[in-house]
Each structure stands twice: as C-alpha cells, then as structure tokens.
Design a protein around this motif. Structure first.
Motif, PDB file in Angstrom:
ATOM      1  N   ALA A  75       0.888  -0.874   0.585  1.00 30.41           N
ATOM      2  CA  ALA A  75       0.182  -0.027   0.212  1.00 30.41           C
ATOM      3  C   ALA A  75       0.855   1.441   0.280  1.00 30.41           C
ATOM      4  N   VAL A  76       1.593   1.650   0.722  1.00 33.08           N
ATOM      5  CA  VAL A  76       2.258   2.350   1.034  1.00 33.08           C
ATOM      6  C   VAL A  76       3.352   2.125  -0.230  1.00 33.08           C
ATOM      7  N   GLN A  77       3.604   1.305  -1.452  1.00 37.18           N
ATOM      8  CA  GLN A  77       4.036   1.443  -2.882  1.00 37.18           C
ATOM      9  C   GLN A  77       3.810   1.949  -3.443  1.00 37.18           C
ATOM     10  N   ILE A  78       1.804   1.849  -3.144  1.00 44.80           N
ATOM     11  CA  ILE A  78       0.574   1.953  -4.551  1.00 44.80           C
ATOM     12  C   ILE A  78       0.915   4.075  -4.489  1.00 44.80           C
ATOM     13  N   PHE A  79       0.702   4.229  -3.014  1.00 46.67           N
ATOM     14  CA  PHE A  79       1.116   5.844  -2.874  1.00 46.67           C
ATOM     15  C   PHE A  79       1.947   6.256  -3.148  1.00 46.67           C
ATOM     16  N   GLY A  80       3.369   5.734  -3.042  1.00 45.76           N
ATOM     17  CA  GLY A  80       5.328   6.663  -3.856  1.00 45.76           C
ATOM     18  C   GLY A  80       4.910   7.406  -2.402  1.00 45.76           C
ATOM     19  N   GLY A  81       5.854   8.552  -2.767  1.00 46.68           N
ATOM     20  CA  GLY A  81       6.052   9.266  -2.080  1.00 46.68           C
ATOM     21  C   GLY A  81       4.864   9.718  -0.588  1.00 46.68           C
ATOM     22  N   TYR A  82       3.571   9.637  -1.316  1.00 48.56           N
ATOM     23  CA  TYR A  82       2.157  10.190  -0.230  1.00 48.56           C
ATOM     24  C   TYR A  82       2.343   9.116   0.606  1.00 48.56           C
ATOM     25  N   GLY A  83       2.910   7.644   0.173  1.00 52.38           N
ATOM     26  CA  GLY A  83       3.010   7.002   1.032  1.00 52.38           C
ATOM     27  C   GLY A  83       3.702   6.815   2.716  1.00 52.38           C
ATOM     28  N   TYR A  84       4.855   7.414   1.962  1.00 51.94           N
ATOM     29  CA  TYR A  84       5.567   7.687   2.944  1.00 51.94           C
ATOM     30  C   TYR A  84       6.224   8.904   4.767  1.00 51.94           C
ATOM     31  N   VAL A  85       4.628   9.712   3.574  1.00 47.54           N
ATOM     32  CA  VAL A  85       4.835  10.905   5.063  1.00 47.54           C
ATOM     33  C   VAL A  85       3.019  10.601   5.260  1.00 47.54           C
ATOM     34  N   LYS A  86       2.516  10.892   6.742  1.00 45.90           N
ATOM     35  CA  LYS A  86       2.095  10.857   7.719  1.00 45.90           C
ATOM     36  C   LYS A  86       0.920  10.480   7.301  1.00 45.90           C
ATOM     37  N   GLU A  87       0.619  11.995   6.884  1.00 49.48           N
ATOM     38  CA  GLU A  87      -0.635  12.279   5.924  1.00 49.48           C
ATOM     39  C   GLU A  87      -1.757  11.176   5.791  1.00 49.48           C
ATOM     40  N   TYR A  88      -0.993  10.487   5.358  1.00 44.99           N
ATOM     41  CA  TYR A  88      -2.210   9.077   4.117  1.00 44.99           C
ATOM     42  C   TYR A  88      -2.456   8.013   5.039  1.00 44.99           C
ATOM     43  N   HIS A  89      -1.890   8.119   6.243  1.00 45.73           N
ATOM     44  CA  HIS A  89      -1.694   6.317   7.497  1.00 45.73           C
ATOM     45  C   HIS A  89      -1.115   5.224   6.827  1.00 45.73           C
ATOM     46  N   VAL A  90      -1.109   5.132   5.719  1.00 46.37           N
ATOM     47  CA  VAL A  90      -0.731   3.736   5.282  1.00 46.37           C
ATOM     48  C   VAL A  90       0.468   3.776   6.019  1.00 46.37           C
ATOM     49  N   GLU A  91       1.764   4.526   6.544  1.00 40.25           N
ATOM     50  CA  GLU A  91       3.193   4.178   6.843  1.00 40.25           C
ATOM     51  C   GLU A  91       2.814   4.086   8.261  1.00 40.25           C
ATOM     52  N   ARG A  92       1.731   4.966   8.734  1.00 41.55           N
ATOM     53  CA  ARG A  92       0.809   4.499   9.781  1.00 41.55           C
ATOM     54  C   ARG A  92       0.690   2.911  10.059  1.00 41.55           C
ATOM     55  N   LEU A  93      -0.073   2.585   9.180  1.00 39.48           N
ATOM     56  CA  LEU A  93      -0.847   0.935   9.692  1.00 39.48           C
ATOM     57  C   LEU A  93       0.142  -0.064   8.944  1.00 39.48           C
ATOM     58  N   MET A  94       1.834   0.387   8.225  1.00 38.82           N
ATOM     59  CA  MET A  94       2.390  -0.037   7.661  1.00 38.82           C
ATOM     60  C   MET A  94       3.608  -0.310   8.955  1.00 38.82           C
ATOM     61  N   ARG A  95       3.283  -0.007   9.893  1.00 42.08           N
ATOM     62  CA  ARG A  95       4.676  -0.117  11.051  1.00 42.08           C
ATOM     63  C   ARG A  95       3.626  -0.327  12.227  1.00 42.08           C
ATOM     64  N   GLU A  96       2.197   0.130  12.574  1.00 38.42           N
ATOM     65  CA  GLU A  96       1.652  -0.837  13.292  1.00 38.42           C
ATOM     66  C   GLU A  96       1.355  -3.063  12.905  1.00 38.42           C
ATOM     67  N   ALA A  97       1.417  -3.030  11.646  1.00 39.91           N
ATOM     68  CA  ALA A  97       1.730  -4.128  10.861  1.00 39.91           C
ATOM     69  C   ALA A  97       2.550  -4.918  11.786  1.00 39.91           C
TER      70      ALA A  97
END
Lengths: 324, 380, 249
Positions: B334-356
């Motif tokens: 999911a972070v990969q699909i979001f690209g750069g946006y996936g790596y910043v907090k605003e889009y949630h997916v990086e947090r989900l990755m940390r939680e996973a």
C-alpha cells in the motif's frame, strides 16, 4: 380551472424567487389554456403587488392579516387551500424552499392533491400529469405522475428562467376567516439574517472546506460572497470543527442546494458533499490537489492554493464589476 | 455451511465502523505522533460496550460472540490499532481468563468492573528474558501463610499504566518447572509495584506499554486463578483465544490499507490515466484482496470454532500467523502504491505499516505460531 | 409523555443507484438499507430528551410503513434506544399514503410529540411529516434545528426563508427536524444491540388508501462535461468564462 401561485414576500417585498414561480405558473396555464392567479399572504403594499404584473400575471389575490405576519404552517395552509377552492384551482404552485416545504404537505391533505416536491422543469406531459424531480439526493432524476384531480408542484429554486411580459394587474384584497386552532404555535423571536443571502435561496454560493485551514481564513470567502451577492456554505468537516455554524453545512445530511453557481474553495469533494451540491448549474472548484474528486464534478477548475487564488479572484471580480 | 452474518453481527460491525470512521480517524495521526493514550475514546468505547463485549451479560459484559468480536476488531483496526489492542487485551486476555477459570468471587470482584469497562486490565506474561516462551518464568510467587509474595519484572505490558487489574503469571514451584507456574489477580495499586518508563514504540504508539517491577508484592491466596500450578495452562489457553483478537487486528490493518490503496489508485493519475488502470497496480490490489479474504476466513473460522465450543487453538494460530504476515505485506504494498505520499504521515498507510509489524511480534511471534501449527501437524 | 419518531427505510447513502425494467423500478439488489439520516437525527434528539426528562418522557416509539424487509432497519432504531416500534405492513407507495397509514394508527393511540426528518434521502419529498400533522389535525413546525422541553412548554427554533424563528408551542405537535437538532446519530451499544430483538415490534395491518402520485421513469443524470482548467496565474479568465460562456455572472 386555474393555476394558483403562492408568492412569498420578505418584509413586504418580493424576490426573484417569486418571479420565477410566476413565470413557471403562467407557462403551465398557457399550455392548459387556463388562467394563472397569484396569491400573496401578509402585509404587502398594492404597489409592490403590482410589480408582479411585470411577469405576466393578471390577477393577484392578497390576504393581509396581522396574524399572518409570521409563517404559521396550519394557518397558511388553510388560507392557500381556501383560495384554491375559491379560484377553482387545479394546480397549486409553491417554491421548494422552507415555506413551500412547510405548506405543501398540509395543502395536499386538505385538497387531497398529490405533490411533486422539488420539480426541476415544466410538466413533460399533462395527461398523465408528469413532472420531473431529482431523487436519491441528486443521484437520479425521476418522472412523477400525479393522479389526483388537484395537483401541487413545489418548484426547485433556480430551475426556471424568469420571463418578463408586462401586463396590468387586478388586485383583489380578500379576507379569509381563520380558526384559532390554526394558531397553536407562538413565535417568540425572529432573528432575521440582515444583509446576508440565505443559503437555500441563493443563486450563487461560495463554500469553503478543510483546505481553508482555519476559521480565521473565512474573511476571504465572505468577501468574495459579498461581491457576488452570494451565500456562504461549508463542507461537513468545517462545521464539525466548529469553524462555521451547522446551518452552513451542505451535503448528504446537511443542506441540499442547487444554486446557479457554486464555488468550492479547498473542498476535496467527498461523495457526501457532492450529493448536496450536485444539482448546481455550474460548479467552480479551487483546490491545490489536482487529484481532488471535486474536479470530476466541476465545470471550471483552478489548481492552486486557495489562499493565493482567492485574493486574486476577489480582485478579478472587483475589476469585472467596475468595468460594468 | 452458512457464511451469512446475523443482523446483530452486522449491527456491531456497523457500530464499530461508524465509531472508527467518525471519531477515531479525527485524531489518530496526532495521537500516534504524540504517543498519547486515547482516554476519551476508551471512555466512549466503554459506554458502547466494546471493552467487555465477549463477556457474558451476567458479568456485565456485552454478551457478544467471537464472530462479532472479529468484525468489530477489523473495523476499529482499519483506523487505529492502538485502540484495537486496548480492547483486545481487556477482552481476550484479561476478561476471558477470569470468566473461564476464575471463581465466582473473583468474577464478582474483578470481572464485572473489567467487563463493564469501569476498569481496564493488563496481562503480565512476558519477561525480559522470556517472551513468548512461558515456561521460563523468572518472576516468583512465593507462598506465605495467607498470601503470595511476588518478585520480578514483566516486560512489554500493554495497558500497564491505565489498567487497575493485573493478571500476573509467576513461578511458585521452580522445581516443577512449567507445572509450578500460577496466575494471579493483582491490584495495580498494591504496594511494591512500580512501572518502567513509557515505551517509545515504532507503532501502536498511543497504547500504553511499560515494564512492571514487583518487589515483595503481597497477593491474597484467594486471588490465585485455578488450582496450584494451573498458571501455565491458564496462560496457554488464554493466548489461544487472544490470538483471534490479534489476528483480527492484523486483518483490520491490512483491509484498512487496501481500502486506502484502492481509493488512491482510482484518484491518482500517472501517464495519462488513473494508476488503477496500470496492471502493475491493479494486480497488487488483486493480491491484497485475496490475502485479506483468506485472513478474514481464518479469523472467522477460529471465532466460529470458539463460539461452538470446538477446539480452535490450531486455527487461531494459523489465523494469527497468516493475518500478521499478510498485514505486513499488504501495508508495504500500500505504501508502494501511494509512492511518496505513502511515506508521509498524512496518508495513514505508513502508520498502518508500522502497526502491522507489531502483529507479527506480540502475543506469539509468527515463528512461534509456526511452532504451534507444525507441532499439531506432526503430533501422532 | 410519549414521543413518536417516524422512520423511513432508505438505501445507504453511499450506494450506487441503479434502475431496472426499462428504468421504471429502483434496483434493490445488493442494497444495504439504513434509517433515513434525518430520521436518525430525530431519534437521537428524542432519546436525549428522554434522558434529560427525569422520567417525564416515559417512552420513545418508532413507526415505519414498510413490508417485513424493513424490520432490520426498525431493529436498528430499537438498538439505538427506542423503546418499542410499530410497523405498518404496507408498501410505502407515496408520501400521502404513508402519512395516511400512520395517522390511522396514531389516532387510536396518540403521542405528545411526533418527530420526523425533514426529508428522506431516497425520494427527497419533505412531505410525510407535514401531511401526518394535517391528518392528525395537530400543529406542525418545520425545519426545526433545536427542540427543548421545559416543563409543559416546548421551545423550538426553526429556519425560515430569511432567518431563524424561536417559537413556543404546547403538546401535541409534530416537529419536522433538520441537521442541528442533533449533530451525529447515536451509535448503538452492545447492550442496545442485544436488547433490540427483545423489545416490542408491533405489526399493524394497513387500511385501504390510494396513493396520489406514482414514480414512472428514472434517469441517471447525464455525465458532466470535462472540467475546464483555468491557470491560477490568470483567474481573470475564470470571470470571462463565467460571464461569456456560462453566462451566470
């Protein structure tokens, strides 16, 4: 047989809304080869009533009564139903605004008349009597057949063009006997919104979303609205945050509006928001995110920071107005 | 076979979804950044009955089945796994053990306030040198006249600070090894208990994790759960059920990430079209969906087995291992699909990755689950 | 005191709408049904009023005109906190017939306050509440955005064209409510969900009543033409377009 048009006044004055209703009603009367009659309730001077003639109405019935200065649903519905009976009206037309929504149901039961609430066009057929309206909160339009002898239409705002065809007006002042039972609600206080356009009546609406960043930035929205003679609105997150009052929330569970021009500033355009504004004739979107779904529904878009674009837009409107 | 949910199950799912999408979403990023305990949300979810949702109504619980619990956990964890783990620990580790193995007195005194959410509980098993290996408990519970004396340190304790009731696993008879272990109900404000600093975690940052030190903590004898030496079995049984909660949490993290990825790939354009129209992205979404559906089925089957009083330990180990591992894979994609946006907090997916990541570690690592699964396969 | 809340069973607002049989029927396949959002706000306020009333409000009842498939939606209202429910076993044909059906039942067992949402998210009629008041011959107050009870007095504020009115009325009356009466609908608790099936859901057989209108043909709105982009450095162009092309300013 006649078409009765309820024309609402604001502190004794008519607005474009009333002219729109008259134009609509006269068009229907023409098609049916019958006459149109306007009904005014409340204290409106004869001079003001005559203004209605500009839009082709020949007969205006005026009911002036101090008890009718505020909109009392029961009393108003009784008066309109009585006049409809006297005028042998088989079509009654109101606006689909607060007043129309408050009155049409009562009149419907009194006259056993079917209602199309929020009509968006002239009847597409008179036999069967068929009128279109938006349903599913802007997701579909639906043709509705009214089967009863008397028909009620509440017309969606800004959906019919005002047509001028000046004529002499015959004003009939009548008094209607009213029952005390029709006055069970007592108005304690009226807070008129002064110098502001009412959102649901507005032809132009300037609306702000979360992209505005904070309540302090609303000055720009208000300035643009004032220049355009527009009402202000907002998206749900904005009213949830308390930046703007809930009355301004447009969308699925808030207000459903259909202005001629809707300017969305910093609104991403969630499906719930679009449901409330989709029926707008023209949508302008200003958003820094070129992927924002609002652009899918917009007619014109500007990709840019609202805080930079709005001052420019305000300036451009000022220039436009000064050029006349 | 019947894959249909009941009206009640659907209502619970919707209630959890409404709360998560309406309330948790508002401040989840901020709470994560500040590692702030969600006091207000815990209070609200308590009022709604989530804190003891699977406990019998006669002990002030919600009286819901495990299937409902899985559905609720998935919805909560789509948005905020810190809340998920607070609910999961209280329901499946603390309340479940007391309800299943406690005395009526213990249930009256400890279970009721925990099931109603008036109090929170914590489960103290892990130690600095014994994580998922419950056989090597260094914490001791020395038997005295009318009480036990607890000494030792517990690590990675979820709800350590906010809880009022601890379920503590400790060794009473070291010579009997795991058969000498006991479980105790301990009031957190007992003299001799102290907390280590708040752990600064990678993910699930607003759940409250500490180490807990016991120095000569007196625990009345009637606070022991079950017979003398029952503690190891108690812990294992409890963890069997706990795994369903964590599996459902991992499932929620994965499906939350997929929902965001689907939405984003329908909006974001590259090379003249929405990225969802690129097969590279579409196939990623397809892989996610299959994995998530498998994880969901494992979770629901475990829950169904438990609700129908059938053995579920093996299935819940499979659910926990698989859901946790695919949560890591799905969130990474999911972070990969979001690209750069996936790596910043605003889009949630990086947090989900940390939680996973944490779901692969706590309540039995993926490797430990594989031990459980393979031993069951190889057992004669 | 007793409060009645009228609830309508509508498709989930995020649902994609489809039509079948040459666009003459709404396709209910795969639709998730919910309490009409405005009715849900009415129910939420009714429950708050009951809680604030110190026992003066004994009961909140919900009423729906619908066939058996609307029962899950009714039970959701019971789960949220309504005490009992009435379902009038008839297909809701149009606003007039729905209001007439409800009136028949309510006349036999009157309520002090009746609440209804300002419109339904499916047919957007804004009619049932007002019609019901007329059938029952009780006053109605429309577009209500706040409702407070102080002893025997009821104070409401409503939006009117041109502002806001604060008004007083006595029971019985019918309030047609909009956003503001409550902000968010209440989420049912576990206990509420468990209780929902145990609360009375009384089914009442319908009377003979004709509908006055019928839905003939549905159409999905035509897709919008592509959004025309304006350079943010040249917003004057937007004014030109609005003036010369769209002709709205």
């Amino acid at each position: 047989m006649s078409v009765l048009i309820f024309t609402e006044n604001w502190d004794g004055k008519f607005k474009k809304l009333s002219y729109e209703l008259i134009s609509y009603g006269i068009e229907i009367a023409k098609k049916l080869n019958t006459s149109a009659v306007a009904l005014s309730i409340g204290n409106v001077e004869d001079d003001e009533l005559k203004v209605l003639g500009k839009y082709g109405i020949k007969k205006v019935i005026s009911v002036k009564d101090d008890r009718l200065n505020n909109l009392v649903n029961q009393a108003y519905a009784s008066v309109i139903s009585d006049v409809a009976g006297k005028e042998n009206a088989d079509i009654v037309i109101l606006s689909n605004n607060y007043s129309g929504k408050a009155l049409a149901p009562g009149i419907s039961v009194k006259l056993k008349a079917g209602v199309v609430a929020g009509a968006i066009a002239l009847p597409s057929s008179f036999d069967p009597f068929t009128v279109s309206k938006m349903t599913f909160t802007g997701k579909a339009d639906t043709k509705i057949i009214i089967k009863s002898a008397i028909k009620i239409i509440t017309l969606s705002q800004n959906s019919f063009e005002v047509i001028e065809s000046p004529t002499d007006v015959n004003i009939e002042n009548i008094s209607i006997e009213m029952k005390d039972a029709d006055f069970q609600t007592e108005v304690k206080d009226v807070q008129k919104i002064k110098g502001k356009i009412i959102l649901t009546d507005a032809e132009v609406v300037v609306s702000g979303g979360r992209g505005m960043k904070s309540a302090e930035h609303w000055g720009e929205i208000e300035e643009l609205a004032e220049l355009l003679g527009a009402a202000t609105a907002c998206s749900r997150p904005v009213s949830d945050e308390g930046w703007r009052p809930h009355e301004e929330h447009t969308g699925q569970t808030g207000k459903i509006i259909a202005p001629n021009l809707y300017i969305a500033c910093g609104i991403s355009g969630a499906i719930q928001h679009l449901a409330g504004v989709a029926a707008s004739k023209c949508i302008v979107a200003i958003n820094k995110d070129n992927e924002a779904p609002i652009f899918e529904s917009a007619d014109y878009g500007i990709i840019g920071d609202v805080h930079k674009v709005l001052p420019e837009l305000i300036k451009a409107v000022k220039d436009f107005k000064s050029e006349g | 076979m019947n894959f249909e949910f009941s009206e009640e199950q659907l209502m619970i799912q919707q209630a959890a979804r409404d709360y998560a999408q309406r309330e948790l979403i508002k401040d989840v990023i901020e709470r994560d950044a500040k590692a702030e305990f969600p006091t207000e949300h815990v209070k609200n979810l308590t009022e709604l009955g989530f804190m003891g949702m699977v406990v019998d109504t006669k002990y002030d619980g919600g009286g819901m089945d495990t299937v409902s619990y899985v559905l609720a956990m998935e919805e909560i964890c789509k948005v905020d796994s810190s809340l998920g783990v607070i609910i999961s620990v209280n329901n499946s580790l603390v309340c479940y053990g007391i309800e299943e193995f406690g005395t009526e007195e213990q249930k009256e005194k400890y279970l009721k306030p925990l099931a109603s959410g008036e109090k929170l509980g914590a489960f103290l098993l892990s130690e600095p040198e014994a994580g998922s290996d419950a056989t090597h408990q260094r914490t001791t519970a020395e038997e005295k006249d009318d009480h036990y004396l607890l000494n030792g340190t517990k690590n990675w304790i979820t709800n350590a600070n906010c809880a009022s009731t601890y379920v503590v696993i400790a060794q009473t008879h070291p010579e009997k090894r795991h058969k000498g272990i006991n479980a105790f109900l301990v009031d957190k404000d007992s003299p001799g208990i102290s907390l280590g600093p708040h752990e600064d975690k990678m993910g699930m940052r607003s759940s409250d994790t500490h180490s807990v030190m016991f120095t000569d903590v007196k625990v009345p004898k009637e606070n022991r759960i079950g017979e003398d030496g029952f503690g190891f079995k108690f812990a294992m049984k409890t963890l069997d059920g706990g795994r369903i909660g964590i599996a459902a949490q991992a499932l929620g993290i994965a499906s939350g990430a997929m929902e965001r990825a689907i939405q984003y790939s329908k909006e974001r354009k590259a090379f003249g079209t929405e990225i969802a129209n690129h097969q590279a992205i579409a196939f990623k979404l397809s892989d996610m969906a299959v994995k998530i559906e498998n994880a969901r089925n494992l979770c629901l089957k475990s829950a169904w087995l438990k609700d129908n009083k059938k053995p579920y330990g093996l299935m819940s180990a499979m659910a926990k291992q698989y859901a946790a591992d695919i949560a890591m894979e799905v969130t990474t994609e999911a972070v990969q699909i979001f690209g750069g946006y996936g790596y910043v907090k605003e889009y949630h997916v990086e947090r989900l990755m940390r939680e996973a990541k944490l779901t692969q570690i706590y309540e039995g690592t993926s490797e430990v689950q594989k031990i459980v699964i393979s031993r069951a396969l190889l057992r004669d | 005191m007793k409060i009645l809340v009228c609830i309508s069973n509508v498709p989930d607002t995020t649902t994609k709408i489809k039509f079948v049989d040459n666009n003459t029927k709404f396709d209910t396949n795969g639709i998730q049904w919910i309490i009409n959002p405005w009715d849900e706000l009415a129910l939420t306020r009714a429950l708050q009023l009951k809680e604030e009333s110190n026992g003066a409000i004994e009961k909140i009842t919900v009423i729906n005109v619908g066939l058996i498939d609307s029962e899950p939606t009714i039970r959701k209202a019971l789960a949220i906190g309504a005490d009992d429910a009435i379902r009038i076993n008839a297909e809701p044909l149009d606003a007039y017939s729905v209001a007439a059906q409800m009136a028949e039942v309510i006349k036999k067992d009157p309520y002090d306050i009746i609440m209804a949402g300002i419109e339904s998210s499916d047919y957007n009629g804004s009619l049932v509440g007002g019609m019901l008041a007329e059938f029952l011959d009780i006053p109605s107050v429309s577009s209500v955005s706040s409702l407070n009870i102080d002893g025997g007095n009821v104070e409401l504020s409503r939006e009117i064209s041109g502002g806001k009115e604060i008004l007083e009325t006595k029971v019985p009356f019918l309030a047609i409510v909009q956003k503001g009466i409550a902000i968010d609908p209440r989420i049912p608790s576990m206990r509420g969900i468990m209780m929902a099936r145990k609360k009375p859901l009384n089914v009442s057989e319908p009377i003979e009543v004709d509908s006055l209108t019928e839905y003939s043909v549905y159409e999905l709105p035509k897709p919008k033409s592509k959004c025309k982009m304006v350079d943010p450095e040249n917003v004057k162009e937007l004014i030109d377009l609005l003036h010369n092309e769209a002709k709205i300013i």
